[in-house]
Design a protein around this motif. Structure first.
Motif, PDB file in Angstrom:
ATOM      1  N   SER A 153       0.843  -1.196   0.000  1.00  0.00           N
ATOM      2  CA  SER A 153       0.000   0.000   0.000  1.00  0.00           C
ATOM      3  C   SER A 153       0.877   1.243   0.000  1.00  0.00           C
ATOM      4  CB  SER A 153      -0.913  -0.008   1.236  1.00  0.00           C
ATOM      5  OG  SER A 153      -1.607   1.212   1.363  1.00  0.00           O
ATOM      6  N   SER A 155       0.733   5.523  -0.062  1.00  0.00           N
ATOM      7  CA  SER A 155      -0.150   6.651   0.245  1.00  0.00           C
ATOM      8  C   SER A 155       0.368   7.935  -0.398  1.00  0.00           C
ATOM      9  CB  SER A 155      -0.250   6.855   1.764  1.00  0.00           C
ATOM     10  OG  SER A 155      -0.917   5.763   2.373  1.00  0.00           O
ATOM     11  N   ASN A 218      -4.553   6.194  -2.707  1.00  0.00           N
ATOM     12  CA  ASN A 218      -3.921   4.986  -2.196  1.00  0.00           C
ATOM     13  C   ASN A 218      -3.753   4.013  -3.356  1.00  0.00           C
ATOM     14  OD1 ASN A 218      -4.941   2.012  -0.695  1.00  0.00           O
ATOM     15  ND2 ASN A 218      -2.985   2.967  -0.218  1.00  0.00           N
ATOM     16  N   THR A 220      -2.800   0.284  -4.140  1.00  0.00           N
ATOM     17  CA  THR A 220      -2.653  -1.016  -3.498  1.00  0.00           C
ATOM     18  C   THR A 220      -2.269  -2.046  -4.543  1.00  0.00           C
ATOM     19  OG1 THR A 220      -4.338  -0.465  -1.849  1.00  0.00           O
ATOM     20  CG2 THR A 220      -3.798  -2.774  -2.110  1.00  0.00           C
ATOM     21  N   ARG A 222      -1.385  -5.972  -5.587  1.00  0.00           N
ATOM     22  CA  ARG A 222      -1.724  -7.325  -5.178  1.00  0.00           C
ATOM     23  C   ARG A 222      -1.245  -8.333  -6.218  1.00  0.00           C
ATOM     24  NH1 ARG A 222      -8.111  -6.477  -3.460  1.00  0.00           N
ATOM     25  NH2 ARG A 222      -7.819  -4.627  -2.162  1.00  0.00           N
TER      26      ARG A 222
END
Length: 233
Positions: A153, A155, A218, A220, A222
């Motif tokens: 993550s 920011s 944000n 993210t 994966r």
């Protein structure tokens, strides 16, 4: 560095690591620019509708795989039917650098408790969430992936309160962490399926040099573990 004093890195829970000020301002500005491009399409930024009829307060655009509750697909059938933008190689490299930063050399090629380490981390999906001052994210688990590789993550923009809980329920124990622009948070190993969310964004806390005048982004990353039938020979 954010503020007058440096902030220390913290292992919030086993396998969950907060690295403050990881991204320099120049890199943050580049990522903000990339997010603006991704938000234009081919699948535009949208508010996700939940199965119960509610609509998420954050706006989201996806790369590599399109996420909608609670599955992945290559096309955004809940938006405009278009195939989502490709997941760029440079973003995968950034993800590997993030995992290496979080877990360090002591894990070698493996992450905590046998999870994926930096050498084998291969993210193939990104969710880019934009929070305005009123947006929230309820406590949830990231469970749609068929792989237990860490979640990365990043920011950008306004600071938020990030609530990181346990893998058993949405209740306590949980820890509230302030994530500022440029901060990195990685969770894998025993914390891979911990509940987490954003109960609050702190408007007006972003550095104008980042290029985001209001709100929080944000990114993210994966690793889905999904197969793409289009790539089969």
């Amino acid at each position: 560095m954010t503020g007058l004093f440096p902030r220390d890195r913290v292992e919030v829970a086993p396998g969950a690591v907060h690295v403050p000020d990881w991204l320099p301002v120049e890199r943050q500005r580049e990522l903000v620019g990339a997010c603006r491009e991704w938000a234009r399409g081919p699948v535009p930024l949208r508010r996700t509708q939940l199965p119960g009829g509610g609509v998420m307060s954050v706006r989201t655009v996806c790369l590599g795989w399109h996420w909608q509750p609670y599955r992945y697909a290559r096309t955004a059938d809940d938006v405009n039917g278009a195939r989502v933008a490709a997941f760029p190689d440079w973003l995968a490299e950034l993800g590997r650098s993030a995992v290496a930063e979080a877990y360090g050399k002591e894990h070698g090629e493996r992450g905590p408790a046998g999870g994926a380490g930096s050498a084998v981390y291969a993210p193939d999906a990104a969710l880019v969430n934009f929070y305005d001052g009123d947006a929230r994210m309820g406590l949830h688990q990231d469970r749609e992936e068929r792989c237990a590789a860490p979640v990365v993550s990043l920011s950008l923009g306004d600071t938020c309160v990030f609530r990181f809980g346990n893998a058993e329920s949405r209740g306590r124990p949980y820890t509230d962490v302030r994530l500022a622009s440029g901060d990195l948070f990685v969770f894998g190993g025993p914390s891979r399926f911990a509940y987490h969310g954003v109960p609050k964004v702190l408007p007006g806390t972003a550095d104008p040099a980042v290029g985001l005048t209001g709100g929080r982004l944000n990114i993210t990353l994966r690793q889905t573990g999904l197969d793409d039938p289009a790539r089969r020979g």
